[in-house]
Design a protein around this motif. Structure first.
Motif, short mmCIF file in Angstrom:
data_model
loop_
_atom_site.label_atom_id
_atom_site.label_comp_id
_atom_site.label_asym_id
_atom_site.label_seq_id
_atom_site.Cartn_x
_atom_site.Cartn_y
_atom_site.Cartn_z
N GLU A 49 85.63 20.96 20.63
CA GLU A 49 84.20 21.24 20.69
C GLU A 49 83.45 20.30 19.77
O GLU A 49 84.00 19.81 18.76
CB GLU A 49 83.92 22.70 20.31
CG GLU A 49 84.44 23.72 21.31
CD GLU A 49 83.95 25.13 21.01
OE1 GLU A 49 84.07 25.99 21.91
OE2 GLU A 49 83.45 25.39 19.88
N ARG A 63 80.91 27.43 25.96
CA ARG A 63 81.48 28.01 27.17
C ARG A 63 80.89 29.39 27.47
O ARG A 63 80.85 29.81 28.63
CB ARG A 63 83.00 28.12 27.03
CG ARG A 63 83.72 26.79 26.99
CD ARG A 63 85.22 27.00 26.96
NE ARG A 63 85.67 27.74 28.13
CZ ARG A 63 85.93 27.18 29.31
NH1 ARG A 63 85.77 25.87 29.48
NH2 ARG A 63 86.35 27.91 30.32
N GLU A 64 80.47 30.12 26.45
CA GLU A 64 79.93 31.46 26.70
C GLU A 64 78.50 31.43 27.20
O GLU A 64 77.91 32.48 27.52
CB GLU A 64 80.03 32.32 25.43
CG GLU A 64 79.36 31.76 24.21
CD GLU A 64 80.31 31.00 23.31
OE1 GLU A 64 80.20 31.15 22.09
OE2 GLU A 64 81.16 30.24 23.84
N ARG A 83 83.68 37.53 28.26
CA ARG A 83 84.06 36.51 27.28
C ARG A 83 83.85 37.00 25.85
O ARG A 83 84.63 36.67 24.94
CB ARG A 83 83.27 35.22 27.55
CG ARG A 83 83.68 34.52 28.83
CD ARG A 83 83.10 33.12 28.90
NE ARG A 83 81.66 33.13 29.06
CZ ARG A 83 81.04 33.11 30.25
NH1 ARG A 83 81.75 33.10 31.35
NH2 ARG A 83 79.73 33.10 30.31
N PHE A 120 77.29 27.95 32.02
CA PHE A 120 78.12 26.84 31.55
C PHE A 120 78.70 26.03 32.71
O PHE A 120 78.72 24.79 32.68
CB PHE A 120 79.25 27.39 30.67
CG PHE A 120 80.26 26.35 30.26
CD1 PHE A 120 79.96 25.43 29.26
CD2 PHE A 120 81.50 26.27 30.90
CE1 PHE A 120 80.88 24.47 28.89
CE2 PHE A 120 82.42 25.31 30.53
CZ PHE A 120 82.12 24.40 29.52
N ASN A 121 79.16 26.73 33.77
CA ASN A 121 79.84 26.04 34.87
C ASN A 121 78.90 25.57 35.98
O ASN A 121 79.35 24.97 36.95
CB ASN A 121 80.90 26.95 35.48
CG ASN A 121 82.07 27.19 34.53
OD1 ASN A 121 82.52 26.26 33.87
ND2 ASN A 121 82.55 28.43 34.47
#
Length: 683
Positions: free
Chosen positions: A72, A33-34, A137, A38-39
């Motif tokens: 994860e 996610r970091e 983050r 990621f998005n």
């Protein structure tokens, strides 16, 4: 002599870190996610990358960390998202399976994981908004600012700045990434304590209504003393801190440092200047020192200004020498570090030079009092006062002449030559007959002069020179011409050196040349070359202008119209010789000064937080660097451009990233295209 070669220290040796290289299953690799993207959805080039990896295999290892928890996968990619997506395409196409071997670097140290997130080597640039989000983050994962800075090789202050930006609401980072606001706008948002207002401003910008910077400016505390204060010209930050003064600095280094104890600053400044004033008090001069507004002086004292208009040649020479010495003293103070105690002698010479200059400008009258206040460049400035002189003769003449008083004329040691008077016969002639004869003779000379422009030019120049400069033959009975004029300004209104001061200096030189010639005024003007005549006429006509309006309800419309025509004729541009100085700007309000910055396209959020004196100095500096002056000083007949209403929301109000080059989309490293980022201190 033996050359000593320094031994290598551990600091000099390169640091080699062994990395944990492994080969893992494709099915065990996910995207962390970091990861900065990621998005983001897969870009169009992923298929091309997949075809390349099908043909050439995996050329570069992914950097991964161990997975955390059941949500994860076993290995999570910190760097290599696009390569992982390309392998996923090949898997979905059936060309490889979940057991396909993937070469990775495994990082277990949190600091090295942080470095892996940012120090990537991919095809697409990283937007600074992604960097800010990644820093946020990292901070949420309990990484300290110091640890992140050490891991990335950046200065700690740079990470602190990014951390402050990471505290902005997500909509602000979205507006930054889409180019609706700039990095400068984002930094300004961090100064708002109200998060709801941060969200509102960012949403307005994201919707295309522009960045409403005025809302941030209005929330900034006013009246704070900063290091731009004029008192700081004599008091250094170290001296202020040593006296117990506190300093508050801006995280982004965009706002001047704030001095939280202004009283200590005033005490230090006053003590320094009072020490200088002791020298002059011992000589009988009353010294008033003020760090604020100028005190009211007794009515029996009058301030000394530029100079009197009726100095003789000897007095003029003394005044010119004293004035040059005063200018030299001011320049020496501006060039010196006046915060050092050793500069006291320079400041003492400045005060003495100013006193001598003002004394010389009024024929040597004694200076009995001075007022000293802070100044930005030279450290101090002052005004001299002398006992007011009785002026009964001028008062009586003013009563006789009504609205057209003539300035008092002091006896001069120079006796101008007189032309020979033609013979006249009044014996047996009545007054009426004498009037008829002189009337006809006048009309005859009028016709002759009208037919000879050259002679008329000499007459006009000579008459104006006598009235405006020499101050002789002022009465109509003493001259053949009825021309009369008044020079602009008084001894209490100092000339502006680069404007009318230059004209006055030229006329002083003309006066000296006339006296040296030994000729009458008419004869001397007649002997001048034509170019010199025209230049003198221009100077005399210029010094006779008077367009001053003391009240807003006393606008002289006809005079203004004539001034506009005159300005167009001579191509007047005041910025060729002058830009706004402190004396001009001081009567303006803070709002008017801020409007000037907007007009010259030098607006800055820092300006609104400055004190009045600091803002004046700021506008002086910006106007000089841009060679700018207010449009109202040009006498132009063009319609004035109305200032934008700060309350109005416009589409272009700060919403275009082009307004702030170097702060739009781009990588974390500063590139020639101007992407905003930080250069790493170490690779």
């Amino acid at each position: 002599m033996t050359d000593l070669v320094p031994a290598a220290t551990p600091v000099d040796m390169p640091v080699v870190v062994s990395r944990d290289e492994r080969t893992v299953r494709l099915g065990d690799v996910g995207i962390a996610r970091e990861n900065l993207r990621f998005n983001e959805p897969p870009d169009d080039d992923i298929s091309t990358l997949a075809a390349t990896m099908r043909a050439a295999g995996q050329l570069q290892r992914l950097t991964v960390r161990p997975g955390r928890g059941r949500q994860e996968q076993r290995w999570m990619a910190l760097d290599g998202r696009r390569r992982r997506l390309a392998l996923g395409l090949l898997r979905d196409a059936g060309e490889i399976d979940e057991d396909y071997p993937v070469e990775v670097y495994v990082e277990t140290d949190p600091a090295r994981q942080a470095a892996a997130v940012l120090l990537t080597n991919t095809a697409l640039p990283i937007h600074v908004a992604d960097v800010i989000a990644a820093i946020g983050r990292m901070l949420k994962s309990k990484l300290s600012v110091e640890g992140i800075a050490r891991a990335l090789g950046y200065a700690e202050i740079d990470i602190r700045r990014l951390a402050a930006l990471a505290g902005l609401p997500p909509v602000a980072l979205e507006a930054l990434k889409t180019g609706r606001i700039t990095l400068k706008n984002a930094r300004a948002l961090t100064r708002l304590p109200d998060r709801k207002e941060q969200v509102d401003i960012a949403e307005q910008a994201l919707a295309g209504y522009g960045f409403q910077e005025w809302r941030i400016t209005d929330r900034q505390p006013s009246g704070r003393v900063t290091i731009r204060d004029r008192r700081c010209a004599l008091v250094s930050p170290d001296q202020y801190a040593a006296a117990g003064g506190r300093i508050e600095t801006d995280l982004f280094d965009e706002m001047p440092a704030v001095l939280l104890d202004p009283d200590k600053l005033s005490d230090l400044w006053l003590a320094r200047v009072r020490r200088i004033g002791l020298t002059f008090e011992a000589e009988g001069v009353e010294v008033h020192v003020t760090a604020g507004s100028e005190p009211d002086m007794p009515e029996d004292l009058e301030p000394l200004g530029y100079r009197s208009e009726d100095l003789d040649e000897t007095e003029l020479a003394a005044w010119r020498a004293a004035r040059d010495a005063c200018v030299t003293a001011y320049d020496a103070a501006r060039d010196a570090d006046t915060t050092e105690d050793g500069a006291d002698e320079i400041l003492t010479r400045l005060v003495r030079a100013k006193i001598l200059s003002d004394q010389a400008g009024v024929g040597g009258r004694v200076v009995t009092a001075v007022v000293i206040w802070p100044a930005g460049g030279s450290g101090i400035d002052l005004r001299c006062y002398s006992p007011a002189e009785p002026n009964d003769e001028a008062d009586s003449r003013e009563a006789d002449q009504g609205d057209h008083p003539a300035p008092p004329v002091r006896p001069t040691s120079y006796a101008p030559p007189q032309a020979e008077t033609p013979p006249f016969d009044t014996e047996g002639v009545t007054h009426a007959l004498h009037a008829v004869r002189t009337d006809v003779a006048t009309r005859g000379l009028i016709r002759a002069l009208a037919d000879d422009p050259g002679a008329a030019l000499i007459l006009v120049i000579a008459r104006l020179f006598s009235v405006l400069v020499l101050r002789i033959n002022l009465a109509p009975s003493q001259s053949a011409s009825t021309l009369h004029a008044e020079p602009y300004g008084t001894c209490k209104d100092p000339a502006i050196e680069t404007l009318d001061g230059v004209v006055r200096q030229r006329l002083d030189q003309r006066r000296a040349a006339w006296q040296a010639s030994g000729e009458t005024v008419l004869a001397w003007v007649g002997l001048l070359p034509h170019g010199e005549k025209m230049a003198l006429l221009a100077e005399l006509a210029a010094i006779s202008l008077d367009l001053r309006e003391p009240r807003t309800d006393g606008v002289r419309k006809l005079a203004r119209a004539e001034a506009a025509e005159l300005a167009e004729l001579c191509g007047a541009d005041i910025t060729l010789h002058w830009t706004p100085d402190a004396a001009f700007l001081r009567p303006h309000s803070k709002a008017q000064l801020l409007d000037m910055l907007v007009e010259m396209k030098a607006e800055d959020v820092r300006a609104a937080a400055l004190k009045k004196d600091e803002l004046v100095d700021w506008v002086v500096e910006q106007a000089a660097s841009r060679t700018w002056a207010p449009a109202g000083l040009s006498w132009s007949r063009a319609p004035a451009i109305s200032e934008p209403d700060h309350g109005e929301i416009t589409e272009d109000d700060g919403g275009d990233a082009d307004d702030d080059p170097g702060e739009g989309p781009g990588g974390f490293v500063l590139t020639p295209a101007g992407e905003a980022a930080l250069d790493p201190a170490a690779a």
